[in-house]
Design a protein around this motif. Structure first.
Motif, short mmCIF file in Angstrom:
data_model
loop_
_atom_site.label_atom_id
_atom_site.label_comp_id
_atom_site.label_asym_id
_atom_site.label_seq_id
_atom_site.Cartn_x
_atom_site.Cartn_y
_atom_site.Cartn_z
N TRP A 116 0.83 -1.21 0.00
CA TRP A 116 0.00 0.00 0.00
C TRP A 116 0.87 1.26 0.00
O TRP A 116 0.51 2.27 -0.66
N ALA A 117 1.99 1.23 0.73
CA ALA A 117 2.85 2.41 0.84
C ALA A 117 3.48 2.73 -0.51
O ALA A 117 3.60 3.90 -0.91
N ARG A 118 3.88 1.68 -1.23
CA ARG A 118 4.49 1.88 -2.55
C ARG A 118 3.47 2.42 -3.54
O ARG A 118 3.77 3.32 -4.34
N ILE A 119 2.27 1.85 -3.51
CA ILE A 119 1.21 2.32 -4.42
C ILE A 119 0.87 3.78 -4.13
O ILE A 119 0.78 4.61 -5.04
N TYR A 120 0.67 4.09 -2.85
CA TYR A 120 0.32 5.46 -2.45
C TYR A 120 1.38 6.45 -2.93
O TYR A 120 1.07 7.46 -3.58
N ALA A 121 2.66 6.16 -2.62
CA ALA A 121 3.74 7.10 -2.96
C ALA A 121 3.91 7.24 -4.46
O ALA A 121 4.06 8.36 -4.98
N SER A 122 3.88 6.12 -5.19
CA SER A 122 4.12 6.18 -6.63
C SER A 122 2.99 6.87 -7.38
O SER A 122 3.23 7.67 -8.29
N VAL A 123 1.75 6.60 -6.99
CA VAL A 123 0.60 7.24 -7.66
C VAL A 123 0.59 8.74 -7.40
O VAL A 123 0.41 9.55 -8.33
N PHE A 124 0.81 9.12 -6.15
CA PHE A 124 0.80 10.55 -5.83
C PHE A 124 2.01 11.25 -6.43
O PHE A 124 1.95 12.44 -6.75
N TYR A 125 3.12 10.54 -6.60
CA TYR A 125 4.27 11.14 -7.28
C TYR A 125 3.91 11.45 -8.73
O TYR A 125 4.24 12.54 -9.24
N LEU A 126 3.25 10.51 -9.41
CA LEU A 126 2.86 10.73 -10.80
C LEU A 126 1.91 11.92 -10.92
O LEU A 126 2.03 12.74 -11.84
N LEU A 127 0.96 12.03 -10.00
CA LEU A 127 0.02 13.16 -10.02
C LEU A 127 0.76 14.47 -9.82
O LEU A 127 0.46 15.49 -10.46
N THR A 128 1.76 14.46 -8.92
CA THR A 128 2.56 15.67 -8.67
C THR A 128 3.31 16.09 -9.94
O THR A 128 3.38 17.28 -10.26
N GLN A 129 3.88 15.11 -10.65
CA GLN A 129 4.63 15.44 -11.86
C GLN A 129 3.73 16.01 -12.95
O GLN A 129 4.14 16.93 -13.69
N LEU A 130 2.52 15.49 -13.08
CA LEU A 130 1.60 16.05 -14.06
C LEU A 130 1.26 17.50 -13.73
O LEU A 130 1.24 18.37 -14.62
N SER A 431 3.01 -1.19 9.85
CA SER A 431 2.33 -0.74 8.65
C SER A 431 1.01 -0.03 8.95
O SER A 431 0.73 1.05 8.43
N SER A 432 0.16 -0.65 9.79
CA SER A 432 -1.16 -0.05 10.09
C SER A 432 -1.01 1.28 10.81
O SER A 432 -1.78 2.22 10.57
N GLN A 433 -0.01 1.38 11.69
CA GLN A 433 0.23 2.62 12.42
C GLN A 433 0.70 3.72 11.46
O GLN A 433 0.28 4.88 11.58
N ALA A 434 1.55 3.35 10.51
CA ALA A 434 2.01 4.31 9.51
C ALA A 434 0.85 4.78 8.64
O ALA A 434 0.75 5.97 8.30
N ALA A 435 -0.05 3.87 8.29
CA ALA A 435 -1.20 4.22 7.44
C ALA A 435 -2.10 5.23 8.15
O ALA A 435 -2.57 6.20 7.53
N ILE A 436 -2.34 5.03 9.43
CA ILE A 436 -3.16 5.98 10.20
C ILE A 436 -2.45 7.34 10.27
O ILE A 436 -3.08 8.40 10.13
N GLY A 437 -1.13 7.30 10.48
CA GLY A 437 -0.36 8.54 10.52
C GLY A 437 -0.45 9.30 9.21
O GLY A 437 -0.64 10.53 9.21
N VAL A 438 -0.33 8.59 8.09
CA VAL A 438 -0.43 9.23 6.77
C VAL A 438 -1.81 9.84 6.56
O VAL A 438 -1.94 10.95 6.06
N LEU A 439 -2.85 9.10 6.96
CA LEU A 439 -4.21 9.61 6.82
C LEU A 439 -4.39 10.90 7.60
O LEU A 439 -4.95 11.89 7.07
N ILE A 481 4.46 12.24 14.39
CA ILE A 481 3.98 12.22 15.77
C ILE A 481 2.91 11.14 15.98
O ILE A 481 2.96 10.35 16.94
N VAL A 482 1.94 11.07 15.06
CA VAL A 482 0.89 10.06 15.17
C VAL A 482 1.49 8.65 15.08
O VAL A 482 1.14 7.75 15.86
N GLY A 483 2.41 8.45 14.13
CA GLY A 483 3.05 7.15 13.99
C GLY A 483 3.82 6.74 15.24
O GLY A 483 3.71 5.59 15.71
N PHE A 484 4.58 7.66 15.82
CA PHE A 484 5.37 7.36 17.02
C PHE A 484 4.46 7.07 18.22
O PHE A 484 4.70 6.14 19.00
N ILE A 485 3.40 7.89 18.37
CA ILE A 485 2.48 7.69 19.50
C ILE A 485 1.78 6.34 19.40
O ILE A 485 1.67 5.60 20.40
#
Length: 499
Positions: A116-130, A431-439, A481-485
Motif C-alpha cells: 500500500w505504501a508503494r502504491i500510495y507514494a508512486s501514484v501521488f508522485y505521478l500526479l505531482t509530476q503532471l 504498517s497499520s500505524q504508519a497508514a493511520i499517521g499518513v491519513l 507524531i501520530v506514527g510514534f504515539i
C-alpha cells in the motif's frame, strides 16, 4: 514588442539543436537500465549539473528576480537550508538507494510498510509530476505572451512537444546531458545580464547598492518567531522540509544517485548540484534587486503598464528584450525555455521509470525482457508528457496557476516525506500505524491547503492560522507524531497483555 530576426534565429537554432542533441542518444543500443539510469556510468559533473537544473525551473528563472524586485531577499533563505539537507542526503539517502538494487524510490516503502505504501507514494508522485509539468509550461508562456503577444497554447504546445520528443527518445542520458548544457547557458546568460545592469547604471555599479540599501532590499526578512508570516525562520524550516523531500523521496533525484559510477561519485554529484544552486539563486535575487535600482535610477525606461508591483515577474523578461544586445536576447529567451524544459524532461523520464518499476513490473509482468521494458518506458514517457501538456493547456486562464500548483503539490506529495521519515527513523512503527499517521497527515495538509478557499468570511475561524509554507512541515510532523504515539501505545498495550 517583437524579437529581432537575429534573436529569433538564435532562439530557433538553440531549440532545434537541443532537441536533435537529445534525440541523438536514441541511436545508441540501450537497455532499460541505460534508459532509466544511464547504465550507472554518467560523469559526476554532468549529474551534478542535472540536479542543479532540476532545481531551477522557469518558475525560478522568472520568479526569483521578480520576488527580489517586489520585496527583498527573504526567499533566498530557502537556499540557505540546502546544505543541511544535502549533507543528510549524502550521508543517509545516497547509500540507502544505491544498496536497494531497484530503480524505484518507492521500493523501500514497500519493504518497510507493505505494498500500500508503494502504491500510495508512486501514484501521488505521478500526479505531482503532471501538475508540475502543466504549471511550468503555463507559467513559461505567460510573460512571453505579454511581451511578444505569442499565443499561449502555441507556446505550451511547441515547448511541450520539443521536450517530449527528446526526453522520450533519448532517456536519462538525453535528460542529463541536455540539463548540463541548459544549466551552463542559464548561468552564463544570467551573469551577462547582471554585468550589463551594473555597468549601465548612470553613476556606476555601486549605485545599485545605494538605491537598494535605502529601500531595505537586502533584508532576509523578520527574525521574529511568527509562523503566520514569511519570516526568516519560517522560510528556513520550509526549505529544509522541501529539500529533504527532494533528496529523500523524489524519484528524479534518486535516479541521479543511481546514474553515477560509484557511491562516492553519486555523493559528490549530489553535493555539487545542490550547492551550486545557492550562488546561482543568489545571482537571480541580485538581478532582481539590481533591476529595481536600474529602473529607479532610470524610470523613463520602464513603460507605465509595467510600473505596478503586480508586474514584478515581467520585469526581467522586459529587460532581456529591451536592454540586451541583439543575439544575446535570443539566447536569454532560450535559457528561460531551457530552465523549464530541463524540469519537464526530468519529470517525464522519472515518471516513466515509476510506471515501469512500480506498476508494470509489479502487476503485469514481473520479469519483462529488456525490449518489453524499453517499449513500456517509451510509451509511458509519451503518455505522461502528453498529459502534462494537456494540463498546461487546461490551466490557460486560471487566475493563479502558481497558487494552484502549490496547493496540489502539498496535497499530492506532502504525505510521502512523512511516511519515508517514519520508516527511516523508527524500526518499531508498523504498517497499520504508519497508514493511520499518513491519513491524519493528509487531512492536515488538505485543511491547510484548502482552508483559504473553503473557510472564508464568517467561517474564517475554521481556517488554518499558519502561513501556507508550513503545510508540508505540519503535515509531515503530524505523520511522524501520530506514527510514534501509536507505536508506543501498542507496544505498551502488547507488553501489558503479555503479563
Amino acid at each position: 514588442m517583437n524579437l529581432s530576426l537575429v534573436d529569433l534565429i538564435v532562439f530557433a537554432v538553440y531549440m532545434i539543436a537541443i532537441v536533435l542533441f537529445g534525440v541523438s542518444f536514441s541511436f545508441k543500443k540501450r537497455t532499460s537500465e541505460d534508459y532509466t539510469t544511464g547504465g550507472g556510468r554518467l560523469p559526476t559533473w554532468a549529474i551534478g549539473m542535472s540536479i542543479f537544473a532540476t532545481f531551477v525551473s522557469s518558475i525560478s528563472f522568472l520568479a526569483l528576480p521578480g520576488n527580489a524586485y517586489l520585496s527583498n531577499w527573504n526567499g533566498f533563505v530557502f537556499s540557505l537550508s540546502i546544505p543541511l539537507a544535502a549533507i543528510v542526503a549524502v550521508v543517509f539517502f545516497v547509500p540507502l538507494y544505491r544498496n536497494m538494487q531497484s530503480e524505484s524510490a518507492y521500493f523501500y516503502l514497500e519493504k518497510r510498510f507493505g505494498l500500500w505504501a508503494r502504491i500510495y507514494a508512486s501514484v501521488f508522485y505521478l500526479l505531482t509530476q503532471l501538475a508540475r509539468m502543466g504549471t511550468i509550461l503555463y507559467l513559461l508562456a505567460l510573460p512571453l505572451n505579454v511581451l511578444f503577444g505569442w499565443n499561449i497554447p502555441m507556446i505550451i504546445s511547441i515547448t511541450g512537444i520539443c521536450v517530449i520528443i527528446y526526453a522520450t527518445l533519448g532517456g536519462i542520458e538525453a535528460v542529463v546531458w541536455t540539463d548540463a548544457i541548459q544549466g551552463i547557458v542559464l548561468i552564463t546568460g544570467a551573469i551577462a545580464c547582471l554585468l550589463i545592469i551594473l555597468f549601465d547604471m548612470p553613476d556606476g555599479p555601486w549605485q545599485v547598492f545605494d538605491i537598494a540599501d535605502k529601500s531595505n532590499k537586502f533584508s532576509l526578512g523578520s527574525f521574529d518567531f511568527d509562523f503566520t508570516q514569511s519570516t526568516f525562520w519560517l522560510i528556513l524550516v520550509y526549505g529544509l522540509f522541501i529539500n529533504m523531500q527532494n533528496f529523500g523521496v523524489d524519484q528524479s533525484y534518486i535516479q541521479r544517485y543511481l546514474s553515477a559510477k560509484t557511491e562516492r561519485e553519486a555523493q559528490k554529484s549530489t553535493l555539487f548540484g545542490s550547492l551550486l544552486y545557492i550562488p546561482v539563486s543568489l545571482l537571480f535575487f541580485f538581478i532582481g534587486t539590481s533591476l529595481y535600482s536600474y529602473y529607479q535610477a532610470m524610470p523613463e525606461l520602464l513603460p507605465s503598464n509595467l510600473q505596478g508591483l503586480e508586474n514584478a515577474d515581467k520585469i526581467f523578461p522586459y529587460f532581456i528584450v529591451t536592454a540586451l544586445p541583439t543575439g544575446i536576447t535570443g539566447l536569454l529567451i532560450a535559457s528561460i525555455f531551457a530552465a523549464g524544459m530541463s524540469t519537464i524532461s526530468t519529470s517525464i523520464n522519472s515518471s516513466a521509470t515509476v510506471i515501469l518499476a512500480d506498476h508494470y513490473k509489479r502487476y503485469i509482468k514481473k520479469n519483462p525482457t529488456s525490449k518489453q521494458s524499453m517499449r513500456v518506458l517509451i510509451i509511458a514517457s509519451s503518455i505522461m508528457g502528453g498529459i502534462g501538456l494537456v494540463v498546461g493547456l487546461a490551466l490557460n486562464g486560471v487566475e493563479s496557476a502558481l497558487d494552484a500548483w502549490w496547493a496540489l503539490a502539498s496535497i499530492f506529495s506532502g504525505g510521502i516525506l512523512g511516511l519515508f521519515l517514519l520508516g527511516f527513523i523508527s524500526r518499531k512503527v508498523q504498517s497499520s500505524q504508519a497508514a493511520i499517521g499518513v491519513l491524519c497527515g493528509i487531512i492536515v495538509i488538505i485543511w491547510m491547503s484548502l482552508s483559504p478557499i473553503l473557510f472564508t468570511g464568517s467561517f474564517i475561524k475554521y481556517g488554518s492560522p499558519f502561513h501556507a509554507n508550513l503545510t508540508i512541515v505540519l503535515g509531515t510532523l503530524t505523520i511522524l507524531i501520530v506514527g510514534f504515539i501509536l507505536s508506543y501505545f501498542f507496544k505498551n498495550k502488547q507488553a501489558g497483555d503479555n503479563k
